[in-house]
Motif scaffolding. Structure first.
Motif, PDB file in Angstrom:
ATOM      1  N   PHE A  92       0.831  -1.209   0.000  1.00  0.00           N
ATOM      2  CA  PHE A  92       0.000   0.000   0.000  1.00  0.00           C
ATOM      3  C   PHE A  92       0.862   1.253   0.000  1.00  0.00           C
ATOM      4  O   PHE A  92       1.853   1.350   0.726  1.00  0.00           O
ATOM      5  CB  PHE A  92      -0.927   0.016   1.209  1.00  0.00           C
ATOM      6  CG  PHE A  92      -1.958  -1.078   1.202  1.00  0.00           C
ATOM      7  CD1 PHE A  92      -2.398  -1.638   0.009  1.00  0.00           C
ATOM      8  CD2 PHE A  92      -2.509  -1.548   2.386  1.00  0.00           C
ATOM      9  CE1 PHE A  92      -3.350  -2.639  -0.007  1.00  0.00           C
ATOM     10  CE2 PHE A  92      -3.460  -2.550   2.387  1.00  0.00           C
ATOM     11  CZ  PHE A  92      -3.881  -3.100   1.186  1.00  0.00           C
ATOM     12  N   ASN A  93       0.451   2.240  -0.815  1.00  0.00           N
ATOM     13  CA  ASN A  93       1.198   3.486  -0.931  1.00  0.00           C
ATOM     14  C   ASN A  93       0.550   4.646  -0.186  1.00  0.00           C
ATOM     15  O   ASN A  93       1.179   5.680   0.040  1.00  0.00           O
ATOM     16  CB  ASN A  93       1.351   3.874  -2.411  1.00  0.00           C
ATOM     17  CG  ASN A  93       2.160   2.847  -3.192  1.00  0.00           C
ATOM     18  OD1 ASN A  93       3.199   2.386  -2.710  1.00  0.00           O
ATOM     19  ND2 ASN A  93       1.692   2.477  -4.374  1.00  0.00           N
ATOM     20  N   THR A  94      -0.714   4.492   0.172  1.00  0.00           N
ATOM     21  CA  THR A  94      -1.413   5.578   0.842  1.00  0.00           C
ATOM     22  C   THR A  94      -2.050   5.083   2.135  1.00  0.00           C
ATOM     23  O   THR A  94      -2.288   3.882   2.307  1.00  0.00           O
ATOM     24  CB  THR A  94      -2.521   6.162  -0.055  1.00  0.00           C
ATOM     25  OG1 THR A  94      -3.543   5.165  -0.263  1.00  0.00           O
ATOM     26  CG2 THR A  94      -1.958   6.608  -1.397  1.00  0.00           C
ATOM     27  N   ARG A  95      -2.319   6.017   3.024  1.00  0.00           N
ATOM     28  CA  ARG A  95      -2.976   5.687   4.288  1.00  0.00           C
ATOM     29  C   ARG A  95      -4.401   5.195   4.029  1.00  0.00           C
ATOM     30  O   ARG A  95      -4.916   4.343   4.746  1.00  0.00           O
ATOM     31  CB  ARG A  95      -2.989   6.911   5.198  1.00  0.00           C
ATOM     32  CG  ARG A  95      -3.616   6.654   6.557  1.00  0.00           C
ATOM     33  CD  ARG A  95      -3.478   7.864   7.472  1.00  0.00           C
ATOM     34  NE  ARG A  95      -4.110   7.628   8.751  1.00  0.00           N
ATOM     35  CZ  ARG A  95      -3.557   6.961   9.761  1.00  0.00           C
ATOM     36  NH1 ARG A  95      -2.329   6.452   9.605  1.00  0.00           N
ATOM     37  NH2 ARG A  95      -4.189   6.799  10.898  1.00  0.00           N
ATOM     38  N   GLY A  96      -5.013   5.732   2.971  1.00  0.00           N
ATOM     39  CA  GLY A  96      -6.370   5.334   2.641  1.00  0.00           C
ATOM     40  C   GLY A  96      -6.475   3.846   2.343  1.00  0.00           C
ATOM     41  O   GLY A  96      -7.449   3.193   2.721  1.00  0.00           O
ATOM     42  N   PHE A 119      -8.104  -1.651   4.174  1.00  0.00           N
ATOM     43  CA  PHE A 119      -7.689  -2.987   4.619  1.00  0.00           C
ATOM     44  C   PHE A 119      -8.233  -3.264   6.023  1.00  0.00           C
ATOM     45  O   PHE A 119      -8.775  -4.342   6.299  1.00  0.00           O
ATOM     46  CB  PHE A 119      -6.164  -3.081   4.616  1.00  0.00           C
ATOM     47  CG  PHE A 119      -5.618  -4.409   5.053  1.00  0.00           C
ATOM     48  CD1 PHE A 119      -5.545  -5.475   4.172  1.00  0.00           C
ATOM     49  CD2 PHE A 119      -5.163  -4.598   6.359  1.00  0.00           C
ATOM     50  CE1 PHE A 119      -5.033  -6.704   4.578  1.00  0.00           C
ATOM     51  CE2 PHE A 119      -4.651  -5.814   6.770  1.00  0.00           C
ATOM     52  CZ  PHE A 119      -4.582  -6.871   5.875  1.00  0.00           C
ATOM     53  N   LYS A 120      -8.103  -2.282   6.908  1.00  0.00           N
ATOM     54  CA  LYS A 120      -8.585  -2.439   8.277  1.00  0.00           C
ATOM     55  C   LYS A 120     -10.104  -2.542   8.308  1.00  0.00           C
ATOM     56  O   LYS A 120     -10.656  -3.420   9.003  1.00  0.00           O
ATOM     57  CB  LYS A 120      -8.130  -1.262   9.140  1.00  0.00           C
ATOM     58  CG  LYS A 120      -8.559  -1.375  10.604  1.00  0.00           C
ATOM     59  CD  LYS A 120      -7.980  -0.251  11.440  1.00  0.00           C
ATOM     60  CE  LYS A 120      -8.349  -0.420  12.913  1.00  0.00           C
ATOM     61  NZ  LYS A 120      -7.755   0.650  13.761  1.00  0.00           N
ATOM     62  N   MET A 121     -10.787  -1.685   7.562  1.00  0.00           N
ATOM     63  CA  MET A 121     -12.245  -1.705   7.554  1.00  0.00           C
ATOM     64  C   MET A 121     -12.768  -3.028   6.995  1.00  0.00           C
ATOM     65  O   MET A 121     -13.806  -3.523   7.434  1.00  0.00           O
ATOM     66  CB  MET A 121     -12.781  -0.526   6.737  1.00  0.00           C
ATOM     67  CG  MET A 121     -12.529   0.829   7.372  1.00  0.00           C
ATOM     68  SD  MET A 121     -13.138   0.914   9.085  1.00  0.00           S
ATOM     69  CE  MET A 121     -14.893   0.638   8.845  1.00  0.00           C
ATOM     70  N   TYR A 122     -12.051  -3.578   6.030  1.00  0.00           N
ATOM     71  CA  TYR A 122     -12.450  -4.883   5.484  1.00  0.00           C
ATOM     72  C   TYR A 122     -12.476  -5.921   6.600  1.00  0.00           C
ATOM     73  O   TYR A 122     -13.432  -6.694   6.724  1.00  0.00           O
ATOM     74  CB  TYR A 122     -11.484  -5.319   4.387  1.00  0.00           C
ATOM     75  CG  TYR A 122     -11.838  -6.660   3.773  1.00  0.00           C
ATOM     76  CD1 TYR A 122     -12.685  -6.743   2.676  1.00  0.00           C
ATOM     77  CD2 TYR A 122     -11.342  -7.848   4.310  1.00  0.00           C
ATOM     78  CE1 TYR A 122     -13.038  -7.966   2.126  1.00  0.00           C
ATOM     79  CE2 TYR A 122     -11.682  -9.078   3.773  1.00  0.00           C
ATOM     80  CZ  TYR A 122     -12.522  -9.131   2.676  1.00  0.00           C
ATOM     81  OH  TYR A 122     -12.871 -10.349   2.146  1.00  0.00           O
ATOM     82  N   HIS A 123     -11.427  -5.933   7.416  1.00  0.00           N
ATOM     83  CA  HIS A 123     -11.329  -6.922   8.486  1.00  0.00           C
ATOM     84  C   HIS A 123     -12.340  -6.677   9.600  1.00  0.00           C
ATOM     85  O   HIS A 123     -12.697  -7.614  10.334  1.00  0.00           O
ATOM     86  CB  HIS A 123      -9.907  -6.928   9.062  1.00  0.00           C
ATOM     87  CG  HIS A 123      -8.919  -7.659   8.221  1.00  0.00           C
ATOM     88  ND1 HIS A 123      -8.408  -7.136   7.048  1.00  0.00           N
ATOM     89  CD2 HIS A 123      -8.366  -8.896   8.360  1.00  0.00           C
ATOM     90  CE1 HIS A 123      -7.572  -8.011   6.510  1.00  0.00           C
ATOM     91  NE2 HIS A 123      -7.536  -9.073   7.274  1.00  0.00           N
ATOM     92  N   LEU A 124     -12.808  -5.446   9.730  1.00  0.00           N
ATOM     93  CA  LEU A 124     -13.750  -5.136  10.792  1.00  0.00           C
ATOM     94  C   LEU A 124     -15.211  -5.288  10.358  1.00  0.00           C
ATOM     95  O   LEU A 124     -16.070  -5.579  11.179  1.00  0.00           O
ATOM     96  CB  LEU A 124     -13.522  -3.702  11.299  1.00  0.00           C
ATOM     97  CG  LEU A 124     -12.140  -3.396  11.883  1.00  0.00           C
ATOM     98  CD1 LEU A 124     -12.117  -1.974  12.446  1.00  0.00           C
ATOM     99  CD2 LEU A 124     -11.759  -4.403  12.969  1.00  0.00           C
TER     100      LEU A 124
END
Length: 234
Positions: free
Chosen positions: A159-163, A168-173
């Motif tokens: 990943f190149n951006t914080r977005g 990725f995090k939201m997918y797991h949540l």
């Protein structure tokens, strides 16, 4: 390099054995439950069990066929759903049986018009509710979790951006709740798992179980300071 390859081959062999055992065990249990007529697709418990069994079969195929792409896709995109669903079912059924004084369990036995004995109901209750978490932990402990964390780390490094990292995090949540959401399109969980209390309270209990579970999994998946042995040794 040779030592590293040797350890990897040993881990894959151990993983293949565990997966083979899990698949044979799951198929055997599923056939037995179907023969006894205790598989009720109106209960999310069995959606979870069948979904997890399918995951093990596909992961086993990926390992035996040495299909890296399938292995990574299952690990990165499907495993979070399996973890979230398995832990949710395990802890939610504990809460439900406390709230309804065990009526849901008793109704499945021949004591209250059900088709199986109390002992058989107890055994299958453990297999379909607690067993999935035990199976999953055994799989992760067999060396699979090393690969899970490696695949996650490699993905985050791309990943190149914080977005992208946030997605990725939201997918797991968020995504682990998807199969339960689909289930709710066909069945009313408050009718299938009656408690005698307000649905809003049971919904709060469900959320209280789900959120800590997916946050815990994401943390152990992505934290860089995994384990504390080195700190204790210094």
């Amino acid at each position: 390099m040779a030592l590293h390859r040797g350890k990897m081959k040993e881990r894959l062999t151990g993983l293949a054995v565990i997966l083979a055992v899990l698949v044979i065990y799951r198929v055997g249990v599923s056939v037995t439950m179907a023969a006894l007529g205790v598989v009720h697709l109106n209960r999310y418990t069995y959606w979870n069990y069948i979904g997890q069994s399918t995951f093990y079969i596909l992961l086993g195929l990926a390992v035996f066929a040495r299909n890296k792409t399938l292995y990574e896709v299952l690990t990165l995109f499907v495993l979070p759903i399996i973890v979230g669903s398995a832990f949710f079912v395990c802890f939610y059924i504990i809460a439900i049986l406390q709230l309804d004084s065990g009526d849901l369990f008793i109704s499945a036995t021949n004591v209250d018009g059900g088709s199986v004995s109390v002992g058989t109901a107890h055994t299958f209750d453990y297999i379909v509710h607690i067993g999935p978490v035990v199976d999953l932990l055994v799989l992760l402990a067999s060396g699979y979790f090393v690969d899970v964390r490696t695949i996650a780390a490699n993905t985050l490094n791309v990943f190149n951006t914080r977005g992208e990292a946030v997605i990725f995090k939201m997918y797991h949540l968020v995504v682990p709740v998807l199969p339960l959401s689909v289930y709710c399109l066909f069945f009313n969980p408050f009718q299938e798992y009656p408690t005698g209390i307000s649905p809003y309270i049971t919904m709060l209990i469900a959320v209280g179980i789900y959120i800590p579970t997916v946050l815990w999994y994401y943390y152990v998946l992505t934290t860089r300071s995994f384990g504390h042995y080195r700190e204790l040794s210094n």
